[in-house]
Design an enzyme around this catalytic site. Structure first.
Site, PDB file in Angstrom:
ATOM      1  N   ASN A   9      -4.966  -1.518  -1.897  1.00 15.47           N
ATOM      2  CA  ASN A   9      -3.982  -2.072  -2.235  1.00 15.47           C
ATOM      3  C   ASN A   9      -3.239  -1.752  -1.546  1.00 15.47           C
ATOM      4  OD1 ASN A   9      -2.037  -2.682  -3.638  1.00 15.47           O
ATOM      5  ND2 ASN A   9      -0.956  -0.472  -5.075  1.00 15.47           N
ATOM      6  N   LYS A  11      -0.075  -3.446  -0.682  1.00 14.61           N
ATOM      7  CA  LYS A  11       1.101  -3.071  -1.363  1.00 14.61           C
ATOM      8  C   LYS A  11       2.166  -4.112  -1.143  1.00 14.61           C
ATOM      9  CE  LYS A  11       1.092   1.404  -3.139  1.00 14.61           C
ATOM     10  NZ  LYS A  11       1.316   2.389  -2.729  1.00 14.61           N
ATOM     11  N   HIS A  95      -0.266   0.437 -11.769  1.00 12.61           N
ATOM     12  CA  HIS A  95       0.409   1.391 -10.962  1.00 12.61           C
ATOM     13  C   HIS A  95       1.266   1.711 -11.171  1.00 12.61           C
ATOM     14  CE1 HIS A  95       0.925   2.368  -6.547  1.00 12.61           C
ATOM     15  NE2 HIS A  95       0.223   2.450  -6.806  1.00 12.61           N
ATOM     16  N   GLU A  97       4.401   2.790  -9.747  1.00  8.31           N
ATOM     17  CA  GLU A  97       5.298   1.778  -8.945  1.00  8.31           C
ATOM     18  C   GLU A  97       5.686   0.771 -10.115  1.00  8.31           C
ATOM     19  OE1 GLU A  97       3.792   2.548  -4.568  1.00  8.31           O
ATOM     20  OE2 GLU A  97       3.981   0.621  -5.293  1.00  8.31           O
ATOM     21  N   GLU A 167      -4.371   8.375 -10.548  1.00  9.72           N
ATOM     22  CA  GLU A 167      -3.606   8.600  -9.532  1.00  9.72           C
ATOM     23  C   GLU A 167      -2.741   9.985  -9.781  1.00  9.72           C
ATOM     24  OE1 GLU A 167      -3.814   4.953  -6.317  1.00  9.72           O
ATOM     25  OE2 GLU A 167      -2.343   4.081  -7.574  1.00  9.72           O
ATOM     26  N   GLY A 173       1.781   8.618  -1.327  1.00  6.93           N
ATOM     27  CA  GLY A 173       3.183   7.869  -0.612  1.00  6.93           C
ATOM     28  C   GLY A 173       3.222   9.420   0.344  1.00  6.93           C
ATOM     29  N   SER A 213      -3.157   9.456  -1.158  1.00  7.50           N
ATOM     30  CA  SER A 213      -3.610  10.037   0.409  1.00  7.50           C
ATOM     31  C   SER A 213      -4.856  10.356   0.381  1.00  7.50           C
ATOM     32  CB  SER A 213      -2.625  11.323   0.184  1.00  7.50           C
ATOM     33  OG  SER A 213      -1.090  11.109  -0.187  1.00  7.50           O
TER      34      SER A 213
END
Length: 251
Positions: A9, A11, A95, A97, A167, A173, A213
């Site tokens: 991904n 992003k 996701h 985010e 996730e 991140g 990560s």
């Protein structure tokens, strides 16, 4: 039976020129002959050219998101039909985010899943708990609710086009990574809940990826878990050597 997938991904990274430079590096460095499905998800602006660039390779292209409507007055959005028109057959939905920054609810995500499947697209559906959920021992309930509200309205047949990406939000991140034991616990839980809702065949046929990560130094240990079927990779997917090493770590 399910198969192994490593998806990158990207992003909001990489211009047109940077995208094609990275694609060239991946074509050169990614291992051949491994039974691993490799997917990259560049920005919307580069999807069509990425598909053309990767024609004849074993690397597939996914979109990072899509709108649930077929079309209309939704400025800045992209529909499933638009993605299909440039030969993008896979989309990432849910996701963390998107859930956090863009306030996408489980109901919205269920609508997106329905639209993608209506267009014969494959969905990589992301689920994961926040740090407070884990600290409060509520993480299993959070994951159960995300599965129930986002996916458990589907038929058995529709699950042929569903991939799960677990996730944990606290590991995306941040440099923090769930332990292999934590990852296996969650993946086994997810598979059990799919079996409980549907049957053993659906559960055993669904690929469940880990994201958060993942890097060359921990990929092999994470992927060695029996219920981990690959990874959804963030930062490391932007570095050709690292992404190739992660693909190599998958079986």
């Amino acid at each position: 039976m399910r198969h192994t997938i490593v998806a990158g991904n990207w992003k909001m990274h990489k211009t047109y020129q940077e995208t094609h430079k990275l694609l060239d590096e991946l074509i050169e460095k990614l291992p051949t002959g491994k039974e691993v499905e490799v997917i990259v998800a560049p920005a919307f602006t580069n999807l069509g050219s990425a598909v053309a660039h990767l024609d004849g390779t074993n690397i597939q292209v996914a979109a990072q998101n899509m709108h649930q409507a077929e079309g209309g007055a939704f400025t800045g959005e992209v529909s499933a039909q638009m993605l299909k028109s440039v030969n993008v057959e896979t989309v990432i939905i849910g996701h963390s985010e998107r859930r956090h920054y863009f306030h996408e609810t489980d109901a919205i995500l269920a609508d997106k899943v329905n639209t993608a499947l209506r267009h014969d697209m494959r969905v990589i559906f992301c689920i994961g708990e926040e740090l407070k959920d884990r600290e409060n021992k509520q993480f299993l309930n959070v994951i159960f609710n995300q599965l129930t509200d986002g996916l458990f309205h589907l038929t058995k047949e529709q699950w042929a086009n569903i991939v799960i990406a677990y996730e944990p939000v606290w590991a995306i991140g941040t440099g923090m990574t769930a332990t292999p034991e934590q990852v296996q616990e969650m993946h086994a839980f997810i598979r059990r809940e799919i079996e409980r809702k549907y049957d053993l065949n659906v559960a055993n046929s669904t690929s469940i990826l880990y994201g958060g990560s993942v890097k060359p130094s921990n990929a092999q240990e994470l992927f060695a878990n029996p219920d981990v079927d690959g990874g959804l990779i963030g930062g490391a997917a932007l570095i050709a050597d690292d992404f190739a090493a992660i693909v190599n770590a998958a079986e």
